[in-house]
Design an enzyme around this catalytic site. Sequence first.
Site, PDB file in Angstrom:
ATOM      1  N   HIS A 187      -4.488  -0.920  -5.241  1.00 46.42           N
ATOM      2  CA  HIS A 187      -3.862   0.211  -4.558  1.00 46.42           C
ATOM      3  C   HIS A 187      -4.957   1.215  -4.244  1.00 46.42           C
ATOM      4  O   HIS A 187      -5.624   1.740  -5.137  1.00 46.42           O
ATOM      5  CB  HIS A 187      -2.783   0.854  -5.426  1.00 46.42           C
ATOM      6  CG  HIS A 187      -2.072   1.985  -4.735  1.00 46.42           C
ATOM      7  ND1 HIS A 187      -0.931   1.792  -3.982  1.00 46.42           N
ATOM      8  CD2 HIS A 187      -2.348   3.314  -4.663  1.00 46.42           C
ATOM      9  CE1 HIS A 187      -0.538   2.955  -3.482  1.00 46.42           C
ATOM     10  NE2 HIS A 187      -1.385   3.882  -3.879  1.00 46.42           N
ATOM     11  N   CYS A 188      -5.147   1.485  -2.949  1.00 41.22           N
ATOM     12  CA  CYS A 188      -6.242   2.360  -2.518  1.00 41.22           C
ATOM     13  C   CYS A 188      -5.717   3.767  -2.270  1.00 41.22           C
ATOM     14  O   CYS A 188      -4.957   3.986  -1.310  1.00 41.22           O
ATOM     15  CB  CYS A 188      -6.873   1.809  -1.239  1.00 41.22           C
ATOM     16  SG  CYS A 188      -8.261   2.808  -0.649  1.00 41.22           S
ATOM     17  N   PRO A 189      -6.096   4.740  -3.088  1.00 41.47           N
ATOM     18  CA  PRO A 189      -5.614   6.108  -2.871  1.00 41.47           C
ATOM     19  C   PRO A 189      -6.176   6.737  -1.605  1.00 41.47           C
ATOM     20  O   PRO A 189      -5.535   7.589  -0.984  1.00 41.47           O
ATOM     21  CB  PRO A 189      -6.089   6.850  -4.123  1.00 41.47           C
ATOM     22  CG  PRO A 189      -7.269   6.069  -4.609  1.00 41.47           C
ATOM     23  CD  PRO A 189      -6.976   4.645  -4.276  1.00 41.47           C
ATOM     24  N   GLY A 192      -3.905   5.416   0.838  1.00 41.12           N
ATOM     25  CA  GLY A 192      -2.534   5.755   0.513  1.00 41.12           C
ATOM     26  C   GLY A 192      -1.589   4.578   0.597  1.00 41.12           C
ATOM     27  O   GLY A 192      -0.392   4.752   0.854  1.00 41.12           O
ATOM     28  N   ASN A 193      -2.097   3.381   0.400  1.00 37.84           N
ATOM     29  CA  ASN A 193      -1.263   2.191   0.518  1.00 37.84           C
ATOM     30  C   ASN A 193      -1.844   1.084  -0.343  1.00 37.84           C
ATOM     31  O   ASN A 193      -3.018   1.131  -0.724  1.00 37.84           O
ATOM     32  CB  ASN A 193      -1.207   1.734   1.979  1.00 37.84           C
ATOM     33  CG  ASN A 193      -0.014   0.841   2.265  1.00 37.84           C
ATOM     34  OD1 ASN A 193       0.792   0.552   1.365  1.00 37.84           O
ATOM     35  ND2 ASN A 193       0.118   0.407   3.499  1.00 37.84           N
TER      36      ASN A 193
END
Length: 305
Positions: A187-189, A192-193
Amino acid sequence: SGSGSGSGSGSRSSFVLARTNKLSRHAGGVEGSSACLTTTCLRDLALEEPLLLLGFVVTGPDRAYFYFSLVMLVVLAALFWALSMPFLMNNVGIWVLVVSVWLTLFCLLGLLLAAFSDPGIYPRAELDPLFDTKRNTFAKSPKPRKLTVENGSTIICKFCETCNIYRPPRCSHCSFCNNCVDSFDHHCPWIGNCIGRRNYRYFLVFVYGVLVNSLFTATMCATEIVLRCLQSRQTAGLQKFAEAMIANPMSLIVALLALCAFGGLCALSGFHSYLLCKNVTTNEELKNSYNNKANPFFRGRILYW
């Protein structure tokens, strides 16, 4: 094609596995078609991920860092074009503007596609008839099932009590988005997805694009500073540099910011290049999934790229 084996857990297991198989064509277990949602049916299912534009765009619940990434990319490009580009076009050539605009649009395209694409979310099955709604849990957790993939390897498929499905190979449940994602990477902050089967390529476009763009921007800013120093009438080196900074102080700031981004992205792009050569995801690498056994999804270092 794959085949299920091992002990089931009664009607509950059969119900959920049948539901999963109905939604999935991933029984082959290697790199077959994903059982993820299509953009046309996203709006018809209850998901944890926010849906935009009537359900044709899906994004994660945490979008603050995505907005930061978007603003930084646009602002740095705007500063570079407004303050440094006129001088560079006159002294280096118009090709600097063409390359810079193309690289920036390339990065924006990768960012938006990665942020707003379905990463590979598996639809949730209906509640099992034996699910205890009062306790909000199963009376007895369904046992893992074994799946034999086309190369003869055996994969353990665990049951997800949140999504009510047996997770297919390489699928994992994201604790941030609260969804099972096909070929879950991480999950890549900053986007955001979740990054999964369907948007991993766009994530790589963004990472490699920003890597090249930041290096190009830093190089052009340094070129501007050097040319201004060479054109200065001052004799001392520090005086020439001071005059160049007075003419455009933002060139040094933009160059330093671009170099910081380049340094961080060198490590990130190198890590994902390493993962691509091993044919593993970030999630599998961190969990050491194939340290003691062969990777059943390995298809060669070049083919996976």
